[in-house]
Design an enzyme around this catalytic site. Structure first.
Site, PDB file in Angstrom:
ATOM      1  NE  ARG A 232      -4.231  -1.579   0.332  1.00  0.00           N
ATOM      2  CZ  ARG A 232      -4.344  -2.701  -0.383  1.00  0.00           C
ATOM      3  NH1 ARG A 232      -3.381  -3.044  -1.222  1.00  0.00           N
ATOM      4  NH2 ARG A 232      -5.410  -3.460  -0.268  1.00  0.00           N
ATOM      5  CD  GLU A 261      -1.288   3.927  -6.477  1.00  0.00           C
ATOM      6  OE1 GLU A 261      -2.376   3.451  -6.899  1.00  0.00           O
ATOM      7  OE2 GLU A 261      -0.406   3.235  -5.948  1.00  0.00           O
ATOM      8  CG  HIS A 279      -1.869  -0.255  -7.460  1.00  0.00           C
ATOM      9  ND1 HIS A 279      -2.398   0.649  -6.586  1.00  0.00           N
ATOM     10  CD2 HIS A 279      -2.052  -1.469  -6.890  1.00  0.00           C
ATOM     11  CE1 HIS A 279      -2.880   0.012  -5.529  1.00  0.00           C
ATOM     12  NE2 HIS A 279      -2.675  -1.281  -5.702  1.00  0.00           N
ATOM     13  CB  ALA A 282      -4.427  -7.412  -7.626  1.00  0.00           C
TER      14      ALA A 282
END
Length: 527
Positions: A232, A261, A279, A282
């Site tokens: 994070r 971001e 990012h 995932a």
């Protein structure tokens, strides 16, 4: 027939269970305007989102048939949990689906950082062949420090060991026994920082972890160490990292996340020693399908009257039970939060004792609140009164609940005891008619404290002048004392002083208090 609205892009394979269900009408429309979304949700029993759709109070209030909100992922910042709970809407998420993808991305970043792969590729694209400029380091026999040893941290450790790295880990729930079982070394945060050749963070972002890796932390690290963050943005103080890389204290950094971001013009990106991705932790086909599948099954299960695996907000309690228990909810949570902030070590066992008028009621909801109050210090809002038991179990913490006829003179009494790998601490509280929640005992010391606001807990030796010295020092920092309670076991023995003050205490003030004669420990907390 249940109507499920999917308003963000999700893996088609992941939502196949919904599309194939004969009792579910699935509406997939990820490009709705706000006005269209308000209309569509009006007849929906469920809505599934990622991070794009903002499930606001306004949206929930326009959905009289809504029973469940599904978040295909971990974070629920885009969902108004309070509004959902008020309207009896269950919120579920999918916290497990991106574990492997994030762990693998961390390892990819680790190897790219060690071997300067992005920088070398960039030079080749510029028609430059400069082998000597990009000499890297091997992972073998290097120490990987892992801060945060949950699902992802464990997966990273498993992969790092495959590269023959030494792994040392810190987590507030990690004991030496658990570390040994996982095949890693156990260390304090300071020890992990001092030993790491590579440091990777895998904690949630909350007050306790914001800027956990800061100027002071970095100064503890080896000169030439490297830092990674695929967790994070905000766990690492970015200005401090920039300065450390610029000065050569830190040899390089690999970042997948930033505090704000998108981070297009971030100063860190101007440094050749820093590599970054937008990012992507995932962002794998498998992870996207996994979270979509998990949330699809949970939404269908709840609509059909079953039990969900990952609820986020408050479970339902009968009206009769709620009437008896509701006054104790805040007491239980505040007692847990209070005790968690004064206890030291990795949590192993939590025991909640009830007595008095709580003997003949189901106190499980109160125990949930107590556990929630304790665990939120470590993992923030990811724990709630629904998933508290499962979260504790996942962390290897044993939960006990006991009832007793002994009330120590009170009509009702809630006592919480925490055992860690270093100590056992306890706190007791009660509800006083017309006065509300009170802490009446800390360990073996009798006190009378309202569990609210800014508090200072001081463990000291019972000696003349202790109270005066504390008061004078606080006055120097313009900290006004609202109340003061002192409890002792015997004259000249161990004592505890609990003060409520009008503002948060600065760290410099706390350190000076800890240095006063006969004071053993000073802890500042806000409830």
């Amino acid at each position: 027939m249940y109507r499920v609205l999917i308003s963000d892009p999700l893996s088609e394979g992941g939502i196949r269970p919904l599309l194939e269900a004969t009792d579910v009408e699935t509406v997939v429309n990820p490009s709705l305007s706000h006005e269209q979304l308000l209309r569509e949700i009006g007849t929906s029993n469920a809505i599934i989102v990622r991070s794009q759709t903002q499930v606001t109070r306004e949206l929930i209030e326009q959905a009289p048939e809504l029973r469940v909100i599904g978040r295909a992922g971990v974070g629920v910042d885009n969902i108004d949990l309070e509004a959902a709970t008020e309207h009896g809407v269950v919120v579920v998420n999918a916290p497990d689906g991106n574990t492997i993808s994030t762990a693998e991305h961390t390892m990819a970043m680790l190897m790219a950082l060690a071997r300067n792969i992005p920088q070398a590729y960039h030079q080749l694209k510029q028609n430059k062949w400069e082998r000597k400029k990009f000499v890297g380091v091997e992972l073998k026999d290097k120490t990987l420090g892992i801060v945060g040893f949950g699902r992802i941290g464990k997966e990273v450790a498993h992969r790092a060991k495959g590269h023959r790295m030494n792994v040392v880990a810190y987590d507030p729930f990690l004991t030496k026994e658990k570390a040994d079982k996982a095949g890693v070394n156990h260390g304090s945060l300071e020890e992990v920082l001092q030993q790491a050749d590579f440091l990777t963070v895998h904690t949630p972002l909350m007050d306790e972890t914001k800027h956990l890796i800061n100027r002071d932390s970095i100064q503890l690290m080896k000169t030439g160490a490297r830092i990674l963050n695929c967790a994070r943005g905000g766990i690492i103080e970015e200005d401090a990292l920039y300065e450390a890389v610029k000065s050569g204290k830190i040899a390089g950094a690999a970042l997948d996340v930033f505090e704000e971001e998108p981070a297009i013009d971030h100063p860190l990106l101007s440094l050749s020693e820093v590599i970054a991705t937008p990012h992507l932790g995932a962002s794998t086909i498998e992870a996207q399908e996994s979270v979509a599948t998990d949330i699809s099954y949970d939404v269908m299960e709840l609509l059909r009257g079953g039990t969900v695996r990952h609820p986020v907000n408050m479970p339902s309690v009968s009206a009769e039970m709620m009437e008896r228990l509701s006054p104790y909810f805040q007491l239980s949570e505040k007692l847990g939060a209070f005790l968690s902030k004064v206890v030291d070590g990795a949590l192993e066992r939590i025991t909640v004792y009830y007595s008095g008028e709580l003997l003949d009621v189901d106190t499980t909801p109160l125990t949930r609140m107590a556990i929630k109050g304790i665990l939120q210090r470590y993992i923030g809002n990811r724990v709630n009164d629904v998933n508290a038991f499962k979260t504790a179990s996942d962390k290897g913490i044993v939960i006990n609940e006991q009832k007793s006829t002994s009330t120590k003179g009170f009509t009702n009494l809630v006592r919480i005891e925490i055992e860690t790998d270093r100590e056992t601490r306890s706190i007791s509280g009660t509800l006083l008619i017309g006065l509300g929640a009170r802490v009446v005992m800390l360990d073996h010391h009798s006190i009378d404290v309202v569990p609210h606001g800014h508090l200072i807990v001081i463990q000291h030796k019972d000696q003349p002048g202790a109270i005066g010295r504390v008061g004078s020092l606080l006055a120097e920092y313009e900290v006004n004392i609202a109340t003061m309670q002192v409890g002792r076991t015997n004259q000249g023995g161990d004592a505890v002083m609990v003060l409520t003050v009008d503002k948060e205490v600065e760290e410099n003030c706390r350190e000076q208090l800890a240095g006063v004669a006969d004071i053993r420990q000073v802890q500042c907390l806000t409830l």
